[in-house]
Scaffold this motif. Structure first.
Motif, PDB file in Angstrom:
ATOM      1  N   ASP A 222      12.660 -36.422  32.082  1.00 21.58           N
ATOM      2  CA  ASP A 222      12.751 -35.638  33.320  1.00 21.58           C
ATOM      3  C   ASP A 222      13.790 -34.885  33.410  1.00 21.58           C
ATOM      4  OD1 ASP A 222      11.217 -35.706  35.615  1.00 21.58           O
ATOM      5  OD2 ASP A 222      12.906 -37.023  36.243  1.00 21.58           O
ATOM      6  N   SER A 223      15.119 -35.437  33.622  1.00 20.37           N
ATOM      7  CA  SER A 223      16.220 -35.202  33.688  1.00 20.37           C
ATOM      8  C   SER A 223      16.633 -33.731  32.763  1.00 20.37           C
ATOM      9  CB  SER A 223      17.260 -35.939  33.078  1.00 20.37           C
ATOM     10  OG  SER A 223      17.799 -36.105  32.099  1.00 20.37           O
ATOM     11  N   SER A 224      16.105 -34.179  31.395  1.00 21.77           N
ATOM     12  CA  SER A 224      15.988 -32.691  30.368  1.00 21.77           C
ATOM     13  C   SER A 224      14.916 -32.256  29.567  1.00 21.77           C
ATOM     14  CB  SER A 224      17.787 -32.643  29.776  1.00 21.77           C
ATOM     15  OG  SER A 224      17.697 -31.735  28.544  1.00 21.77           O
ATOM     16  N   TYR A 225      14.164 -31.697  30.179  1.00 24.51           N
ATOM     17  CA  TYR A 225      12.442 -32.069  28.636  1.00 24.51           C
ATOM     18  C   TYR A 225      13.152 -30.741  28.253  1.00 24.51           C
ATOM     19  CZ  TYR A 225       7.952 -31.408  28.279  1.00 24.51           C
ATOM     20  OH  TYR A 225       6.905 -31.312  27.511  1.00 24.51           O
ATOM     21  N   THR A 226      13.144 -31.606  26.657  1.00 24.65           N
ATOM     22  CA  THR A 226      13.295 -30.115  25.330  1.00 24.65           C
ATOM     23  C   THR A 226      12.084 -31.365  24.312  1.00 24.65           C
ATOM     24  OG1 THR A 226      14.752 -32.112  24.648  1.00 24.65           O
ATOM     25  CG2 THR A 226      15.672 -30.082  26.164  1.00 24.65           C
ATOM     26  N   PRO A 227      12.026 -30.257  23.567  1.00 23.74           N
ATOM     27  CA  PRO A 227      11.043 -30.928  22.863  1.00 23.74           C
ATOM     28  C   PRO A 227      11.795 -32.013  22.186  1.00 23.74           C
ATOM     29  CG  PRO A 227      10.881 -28.719  22.043  1.00 23.74           C
ATOM     30  CD  PRO A 227      12.190 -28.808  23.448  1.00 23.74           C
ATOM     31  N   GLU A 228      13.511 -32.028  21.537  1.00 25.50           N
ATOM     32  CA  GLU A 228      13.464 -33.058  20.684  1.00 25.50           C
ATOM     33  C   GLU A 228      13.739 -34.631  21.976  1.00 25.50           C
ATOM     34  OE1 GLU A 228      15.298 -30.016  21.360  1.00 25.50           O
ATOM     35  OE2 GLU A 228      15.297 -29.952  19.687  1.00 25.50           O
ATOM     36  N   ASN A 229      14.125 -34.095  22.778  1.00 32.04           N
ATOM     37  CA  ASN A 229      13.322 -35.620  23.866  1.00 32.04           C
ATOM     38  C   ASN A 229      12.433 -35.999  24.494  1.00 32.04           C
ATOM     39  OD1 ASN A 229      15.916 -36.126  25.120  1.00 32.04           O
ATOM     40  ND2 ASN A 229      15.860 -33.721  26.646  1.00 32.04           N
ATOM     41  N   HIS A 230      11.159 -34.999  24.432  1.00 36.53           N
ATOM     42  CA  HIS A 230      10.009 -35.514  23.897  1.00 36.53           C
ATOM     43  C   HIS A 230       9.620 -36.318  22.833  1.00 36.53           C
ATOM     44  CE1 HIS A 230       5.526 -34.357  23.524  1.00 36.53           C
ATOM     45  NE2 HIS A 230       5.082 -34.905  25.222  1.00 36.53           N
ATOM     46  N   ARG A 231       9.691 -35.968  21.629  1.00 36.59           N
ATOM     47  CA  ARG A 231       9.704 -36.632  20.473  1.00 36.59           C
ATOM     48  C   ARG A 231      10.362 -37.758  20.560  1.00 36.59           C
ATOM     49  NH1 ARG A 231      10.669 -31.523  18.099  1.00 36.59           N
ATOM     50  NH2 ARG A 231      12.592 -31.983  17.795  1.00 36.59           N
ATOM     51  N   TYR A 232      10.908 -38.162  21.025  1.00 37.72           N
ATOM     52  CA  TYR A 232      12.165 -39.427  20.683  1.00 37.72           C
ATOM     53  C   TYR A 232      11.429 -40.571  22.169  1.00 37.72           C
ATOM     54  CZ  TYR A 232      15.907 -43.000  22.338  1.00 37.72           C
ATOM     55  OH  TYR A 232      16.833 -44.187  22.586  1.00 37.72           O
ATOM     56  N   CYS A 233      11.036 -39.749  22.800  1.00 36.35           N
ATOM     57  CA  CYS A 233       9.914 -40.533  23.702  1.00 36.35           C
ATOM     58  C   CYS A 233       8.589 -40.857  23.007  1.00 36.35           C
ATOM     59  CB  CYS A 233       9.624 -39.260  25.036  1.00 36.35           C
ATOM     60  SG  CYS A 233       8.594 -40.425  26.581  1.00 36.35           S
ATOM     61  N   MET A 234       8.387 -39.985  22.945  1.00 32.11           N
ATOM     62  CA  MET A 234       7.095 -40.389  21.831  1.00 32.11           C
ATOM     63  C   MET A 234       7.470 -41.766  21.075  1.00 32.11           C
ATOM     64  SD  MET A 234       4.794 -36.981  21.022  1.00 32.11           S
ATOM     65  CE  MET A 234       3.797 -37.877  19.994  1.00 32.11           C
ATOM     66  N   GLU A 235       8.332 -41.573  20.443  1.00 31.18           N
ATOM     67  CA  GLU A 235       8.934 -42.836  19.568  1.00 31.18           C
ATOM     68  C   GLU A 235       9.141 -43.856  19.663  1.00 31.18           C
ATOM     69  OE1 GLU A 235      12.314 -40.890  17.260  1.00 31.18           O
ATOM     70  OE2 GLU A 235      10.560 -39.546  15.790  1.00 31.18           O
ATOM     71  N   ILE A 236       9.539 -44.384  20.755  1.00 31.55           N
ATOM     72  CA  ILE A 236       9.962 -45.151  21.770  1.00 31.55           C
ATOM     73  C   ILE A 236       8.719 -45.867  22.558  1.00 31.55           C
ATOM     74  CG2 ILE A 236      10.826 -45.920  24.087  1.00 31.55           C
ATOM     75  CD1 ILE A 236      13.367 -45.451  21.704  1.00 31.55           C
ATOM     76  N   SER A 237       7.730 -44.938  22.244  1.00 34.29           N
ATOM     77  CA  SER A 237       6.516 -45.448  23.555  1.00 34.29           C
ATOM     78  C   SER A 237       5.792 -46.747  22.068  1.00 34.29           C
ATOM     79  CB  SER A 237       5.413 -45.055  23.972  1.00 34.29           C
ATOM     80  OG  SER A 237       5.164 -43.426  22.665  1.00 34.29           O
ATOM     81  N   ARG A 238       6.165 -46.122  20.845  1.00 35.08           N
ATOM     82  CA  ARG A 238       5.577 -46.749  19.500  1.00 35.08           C
ATOM     83  C   ARG A 238       5.609 -48.588  20.077  1.00 35.08           C
ATOM     84  NH1 ARG A 238       7.206 -42.285  16.883  1.00 35.08           N
ATOM     85  NH2 ARG A 238       4.734 -40.988  16.566  1.00 35.08           N
ATOM     86  N   PRO A 239       6.632 -48.856  20.147  1.00 35.40           N
ATOM     87  CA  PRO A 239       7.032 -50.509  19.817  1.00 35.40           C
ATOM     88  C   PRO A 239       5.510 -51.045  20.882  1.00 35.40           C
ATOM     89  CG  PRO A 239       9.042 -48.810  19.218  1.00 35.40           C
ATOM     90  CD  PRO A 239       7.689 -48.150  19.267  1.00 35.40           C
ATOM     91  N   LEU A 240       6.360 -50.214  22.385  1.00 31.65           N
ATOM     92  CA  LEU A 240       5.504 -51.097  23.702  1.00 31.65           C
ATOM     93  C   LEU A 240       3.779 -51.748  23.070  1.00 31.65           C
ATOM     94  CD1 LEU A 240       5.102 -52.089  26.226  1.00 31.65           C
ATOM     95  CD2 LEU A 240       5.172 -49.253  26.498  1.00 31.65           C
ATOM     96  N   LEU A 241       3.709 -49.738  22.190  1.00 31.25           N
ATOM     97  CA  LEU A 241       1.942 -49.666  21.984  1.00 31.25           C
ATOM     98  C   LEU A 241       1.574 -50.700  21.295  1.00 31.25           C
ATOM     99  CD1 LEU A 241       1.284 -46.082  22.023  1.00 31.25           C
ATOM    100  CD2 LEU A 241       0.812 -47.561  23.836  1.00 31.25           C
ATOM    101  N   GLN A 242       2.765 -51.049  20.542  1.00 32.34           N
ATOM    102  CA  GLN A 242       2.856 -52.620  19.347  1.00 32.34           C
ATOM    103  C   GLN A 242       2.347 -53.706  19.598  1.00 32.34           C
ATOM    104  OE1 GLN A 242       4.783 -51.973  16.127  1.00 32.34           O
ATOM    105  NE2 GLN A 242       4.535 -53.802  14.881  1.00 32.34           N
ATOM    106  N   SER A 243       3.492 -54.102  20.421  1.00 35.56           N
ATOM    107  CA  SER A 243       3.512 -54.658  21.130  1.00 35.56           C
ATOM    108  C   SER A 243       2.507 -55.706  21.995  1.00 35.56           C
ATOM    109  CB  SER A 243       5.046 -54.862  21.937  1.00 35.56           C
ATOM    110  OG  SER A 243       5.774 -54.937  21.364  1.00 35.56           O
TER     111      SER A 243
END
Length: 1197
Positions: A222-243
């Motif tokens: 939200d503070s810095s919307y970049t493609p890299e941050n967006h991909r990082y956010c998607m990767e971080i969401s995977r452990p949550l979805l798996q849990s």
């Protein structure tokens, strides 16, 4: 939840009615009455709604008998309200009318609620109805939260996401993950499965951690919307979805969904009489209120009064039908009646089988099959008996189910037992088995009848006791029968059946569905106890004569082990532990099968010992498996054992202090040198106690560490206290005892705390064991505080008596609490020991009263220490001997009188304590009253002891009883002397071995013969004394002087025989070892012969010379005399041979010849003087013994 929702809806409806009533406030009295009547009718009609169909959910938090009480109570209230309505209408009393209408409305609503609850309980009491179970978690809400998180994560993964929606999605994820965590927390509290509980907690932690990581990533995005941050956010969401996916799969299990309540057609039909009567009550009450609404305005209308009377009669009849229906339809009554009929039919079958015992036909099944069925059914029967016993006290809705299941299992149990008898060879053994099952059916009938009378009503306490008695007796009969069958099998050579039984037990570990019931630690303790018994059986296997009995015992113990294993496997912390326990128990079973086969085949000792070693190893493997994941529990067991050793050591120290031999090793040592060490160690122990209590809710490692630390500290504390007590000096023995008693109280409290901690480990905070843990911790701290107070004041002679008194009062309170815990003791005592304990207690009471009169600190501390010891002994003996009898009334009397004695003594000490603080004559008078009460209680205890012993009761102070004991002691003493002789060997001589070997062997053989003969003589004397008692020539409770003198003479004679035998043993030992003389041996043998004659005379004083006992006594006496004469002759021959072998050289010269003559005369004079001195000493000894009696005889003559 439904019950709460219904109550809430009812409350809303009543509130709305009240609001409407308030808005339409009446302007006249008649309007008020009409409004109240309309409101009452509306409320009653609303309550009637739940009676229109079968009740499928609880309507109130009532038990069945609570509902019955509410029905009766509100029926009375309704009747009184109807009477008041009629009276108010007649007298036109508007205030009373309104109050009566409101009271009638409330009574009808409560009556409806109680009737609905009673009908619900009747419905679920039917055999095929199910009560249902509450779901562990709300699966719909859970799924909704999971879907919301998934959608939010999917939207977040969209590359074209609007930047303004990022924080909204983060809030959605956080909100729903918080809901998931709350649901998991509630589910962990609702489930009883420890594995599921840990899974929910761990999953909630994983979801929370993954959510926190995702929220941080979203904030960065939200503070810095970049493609890299967006991909990082998607990767971080995977452990949550798996849990959440894993958690969702686990939470959607059917085990967590709960079970719906179902009531079968029979249950609904049983509800109808109550529902119909309750509806009639509501309808009639509404008509009464409707009629009275008009009647209060026009009280002169006769037709209205006629209608009111008709409606009142209708309501009264409906109330009677309702109350009668609720009483008659009590759950479980019909099932109990059907069970009674079935039991009577089984009783007739058994009678028929006993009449035709020789013609019972064998079935096509083997006896092993019938035995297995009986054994498996017995386990379920015992469990159902316990369930029936519990439900008969407070759960009437479960009685029918349990009773029906009991009959279902009992029928095949009886039939298989009857079929099994067809394989028994001997007729009397068949009849024995049939008599056992006949008694079992009779007891079952008594239990069912008493259960029917108890009915699940908590107020029927007198029937609860009868149910307990019958259920205990029935369980004993079932276990006795199950134990009898294997003995019959082995008696018929069915060793293969035992092996097959063990194989069947092994297979059940794989096939039986094991549920989580109880606590693992309790199952572990049961398994360890059975394994110890199995190990004890293995130790006695080489000495066992009855091999078949041993095989039965091993099979029975393995059966108990397998049943205990069910619980351990079901409550194990991990699946790996469950599998390991099953594996090692199965391995033990296979080795036991091998052992029983070896027993049957009578294999060689080498093969037999090899298999025994395997069994011992397998037992060790089971113990290791049980303790592998419970290091803390095992540490508690070891700690408790160590503390018990410390308590025993402290008891020994108290004995030394009592004897005045507890002294310090250092002369200049004072108690001040140890005070600080004691205080410091005690404070450390308090901290260790806190850690130990906290360890019950911690890990096994922490519990083990806490237990070991507590043991180290109590060991150090006991040592420093013992050293400090020794420094006080033996002259201050009472202070030493007081100090050691204080630390002993701490050790006892710590031992109890460790045991309770072991039981409470891993249990819920609301478990009763946790409450016990708190109580034990309080007692521990109290005892440590008492120790600190004692340490600080032990040298203060003006206060230590008071402190000892306070410590003793506190100790007595704890002893009474332990005394009343209902746990059996493993020790067995005799009624005579109870009498001795009461005498010591009486002495302690006398000391206490004297101390109270003098109020001297020294007297008080002596009384306190003596009272503590006597009370501990009295309670231990009372509890031990009470549980040794089967007479419940006598058992209770003994326990109650023991408790009364100690409680009164405690009150006596409290009065003395008050007297010290504030002297008064009134309190001194109370001391005498307390002493009288104690005397009465001790007298009751003595009477209980006499009843416990029966006609064989013997006063410990009876001289005849003492004489018999002395005879037995003398016999044991002689046997010990004979055993000592059997270990002696002839002395070895290098040069003259052939000349002396035969003589030494002859000496030992003769001495052994005397020992054996003397032992037989003592046995014959004991038999003769018993004959005198049986013939009435000597009272079994002798109190006369004549009998007492005879007993004392018999005692002295027996003691003399025993002591003379020991002297003879020593003389023979000295002679064969080369350090004794033949003369001493001859003298000892003659003394045995003389004392034997004295014993014969003592026995013949009151005996019948023609009796068989006297004949045996005379023969034994002659045997002793012959053996002694043989020994004397052998020794005399040795002396003569030595004299013959001596060669004297006579000098032929004049001077040397005179010198030889002078030396001979000198030797003669010396020996004559020694002989005279010896005769004088012997005369003095005899005068000292018998001079007094001879003087009395001379005076009388």
């Amino acid at each position: 939840m439904k019950y709460q929702l219904a109550n809430a809806a009812r409350a809303v409806t009543e509130t709305i009615n009240d609001v409407i009533s308030a808005c339409l406030a009446p302007k006249s009295a008649n309007s008020t009455e009409h409004t109240e009547c309309d409101n009452a009718i509306a409320k009653m009609e609303t309550s009637k709604a739940i009676l229109q169909q079968a009740i499928l959910q609880p309507c109130a938090n009532y038990t069945y008998f609570d509902a019955l009480d509410h029905v009766v109570e509100n029926s009375k209230r309704l009747g009184e309200a109807m009477t008041h309505i009629a009276s108010a209408s007649k007298n036109i009393n508007h205030g009373l009318f309104v109050q009566a209408v409101q009271e009638a409305s409330k009574a009808v609503c409560h009556l409806t609620e109680a009737s609905a609850q009673a009908s619900y309980l009747i419905g679920i009491s039917e055999l095929t109805s199910t009560k249902g179970s509450t779901p562990v978690l709300d699966q719909v809400l859970f799924s909704r939260a999971v879907e919301a998180i998934r959608h939010a994560c999917a939207d977040l993964a969209n590359s074209s996401i609007n930047r303004d929606d990022i924080l909204t999605l983060a809030a959605t994820v956080a909100k729903n993950t918080s809901s998931l965590c709350n649901i998991c927390r509630d589910a962990s509290s609702n489930t009883a499965d420890p594995v599921a509980r840990r899974r929910f907690v761990q999953s909630a932690k994983d979801v929370a951690n993954a959510t926190a990581e995702l929220v941080r990533a979203i904030k960065i995005l939200d503070s810095s919307y970049t493609p890299e941050n967006h991909r990082y956010c998607m990767e971080i969401s995977r452990p949550l979805l798996q849990s959440i996916d894993e958690l969702h799969t686990f939470a959607m299990s059917k085990d967590f969904a709960g079970a719906p309540l179902t009531i079968n057609a029979a249950g609904r039909q049983s509800q109808e009489p109550i529902l119909s009567a309750a509806r009639n009550v509501v309808d009639g009450a509404c008509r009464i209120v409707e009629c009275s609404k008009t009647l209060i305005v026009n009280s002169k209308e006769a037709s209205l009064w006629q209608q009111l009377a008709t409606h009142t009669k209708t309501v009264s009849e409906a109330i009677k039908r309702l109350a009668t229906s609720v009483k008659e339809l009590t759950p479980g009554q019909q099932q109990c009646e059907r069970a009674v009929e079935e039991l009577r039919r089984l009783f007739q079958e058994i009678d028929k089988a006993m009449m035709n015992v020789d013609s019972i036909r064998k079935t096509d099944k083997s006896p092993q099959f019938h035995h297995e069925q009986i054994s498996s059914s017995s386990h379920f029967l015992v469990e159902l008996i316990n369930n029936i016993c519990q439900s008969s006290k407070r759960e009437p809705e479960r009685i029918g189910t349990y009773v029906s299941q009991f009959i279902t299992y009992l029928q095949p149990f009886i039939h298989h037992t009857i079929n099994y008898t067809s394989y028994v060879i001997h007729k009397h053994e068949k009849l024995l088995l049939l008599e056992q099952i006949k008694e079992l059916v009779e007891t079952s009938l008594q239990m069912i009848l008493s259960t029917k009378e108890a009915g699940g009503n908590p107020k029927n306490t007198q029937w609860h006791k009868i149910v307990d008695t019958n259920s205990d007796a029935l369980v004993k009969l079932i276990r006795k029968l199950v134990q009898t069958l294997p003995e019959q099998s082995s008696a018929n050579g069915l060793m293969n059946g035992l092996c097959e039984n063990i194989r069947q037990l092994i297979s059940t570990l794989e096939t039986t569905k094991i549920t989580n019931q109880g606590q693992y630690i309790d199952c572990q303790a049961r398994m360890i106890e059975v394994l110890r018994q199995l190990a004890r059986s293995m130790k006695t296997i080489n000495d066992s004569i009855d091999i078949r009995h041993l095989a039965n015992q091993l099979t029975r113990e393995y059966n108990e082990l397998v049943h205990a294993t069910y619980g351990a496997v079901g409550t194990a912390n991990t699946n790996e532990l469950s599998i390991r326990i099953k594996k090692v128990v199965q391995d033990l079973g296979f080795v036991l099968i091998e052992l029983i086969e070896k027993l049957a085949q009578n294999k060689s000792k080498y093969e037999f010992d090899s298999v025994c070693q395997k069994v011992v190893e397998k037992i060790s493997n089971v113990l290791i498996a049980l303790q592998c994941n419970l290091r803390g529990t095992q540490a508690c067991i070891n700690a408790a054992s160590t503390v018990r050793g410390i308590i025993t050591d402290l008891d020994t120290t108290i004995l030394f202090a009592t004897a005045g031999s507890l002294n310090s090793e250092h002369v200049d040592e004072t108690f001040a040198d140890h005070r600080e060490a004691i205080l410091k160690t005690a404070k450390i122990l308090v901290e260790d106690t806190k850690t130990l209590v906290a360890g019950a809710a911690s890990t096994q490692e922490q519990l083990a560490s806490a237990a070991q630390a507590a043991v180290r500290t109590i060991t150090k504390l006991s040592e420093v206290v013992k050293t400090g007590a020794a420094s006080l000096g033996a002259n201050d023995g009472e202070a030493q005892i007081m100090l050691v008693n204080s630390v002993k109280d701490v050790a006892v409290a710590l031992n109890n705390l460790i045991n309770v901690t072991k039981s409470a480990s891993g249990k819920n905070i609301d478990d009763p064991e946790m409450q016990k843990l708190k109580e034990c911790a309080k007692i521990m701290v109290t005892n440590v505080t008492s120790l600190l107070r004692t340490v600080k004041t032990v040298e203060d002679k003006t206060q230590r008596g008071t402190n000892a008194l306070e410590s003793t009062i506190q100790s007595i309170a704890q002893e009474l609490q332990t005394y009343s815990n209902g746990q059996r003791t493993g020790n067995y005592t005799t009624p005579e020991e109870l009498v001795r304990a009461t005498k010591q207690f009486t002495i302690a009471t006398s000391k206490a009263v004297s101390a109270g009169q003098s109020c001297q600190q020294e007297d008080i501390i002596v009384a306190a220490n003596l009272g503590r010891k006597s009370i501990s002994d009295l309670l231990a003996v009372c509890k031990s001997i009470a549980y040794a009898t089967d007479d419940r009334n006598l058992q209770q009397r003994t326990m109650d009188n023991g408790r009364a004695c100690v409680q009164t003594y405690k009150e006596l000490l409290e009065a003395i304590h008050a007297l010290i603080q504030k002297p008064s004559n009134e309190i001194k008078q109370k001391l005498l009253q307390y002493s009288r009460l104690i005397a009465q209680s001790t007298h009751e205890l003595v009477q209980c002891a006499a009843q416990l012993k029966g006609t064989d009761f013997i006063d410990p102070d009876d001289p005849t009883y003492i004489a018999e004991n002395e005879l037995f002691n003398a016999a044991q003493s002689i046997e010990s002397a004979a055993m000592k002789l059997s270990h002696l060997k002839p002395r070895r001589k290098i040069k003259e071995i052939n000349e002396n070997l035969n003589f030494d062997e002859q000496i030992l053989d003769a001495a052994k013969s005397i020992m054996n003969a003397a032992s037989a003589l003592i046995t014959a004397a004991t038999s003769a004394q018993k004959d005198l008692v049986a013939q009435g020539k000597l009272s079994s409770k002798s109190s006369s002087d004549e009998d007492g003198q005879w007993s004392q003479g018999l005692i002295s004679a027996a003691r003399y025989v025993a002591s003379a035998c020991h002297v003879l043993c020593d003389a023979a030992n000295g002679l064969v070892q080369g350090c004794g003389t033949e003369e001493k041996l001859i003298s000892s043998a003659k003394q045995v012969s003389s004392n034997t004659a004295a014993l014969l005379v003592a026995c013949k004083v009151k005996a019948d010379f023609m009796s068989q006992s006297m004949a045996r006594l005379q023969a034994a006496g002659n045997a002793v005399k012959r053996a002694a004469d043989t020994l004397v002759r052998a020794a005399q021959q040795a002396v003569d041979m030595q004299q013959e072998e001596k060669h004297f050289e006579v000098s032929t010269r004049f001077v040397p010849g005179i010198a030889q003559e002078i030396k001979c005369k000198e030797a003669i004079l010396t020996k004559e003087r020694e002989l005279d001195e010896a005769r004088n000493r012997l005369k003095a000894i005899r005068l000292a013994k018998y001079g007094h009696s001879e003087q009395e005889s001379a005076d009388s003559s």
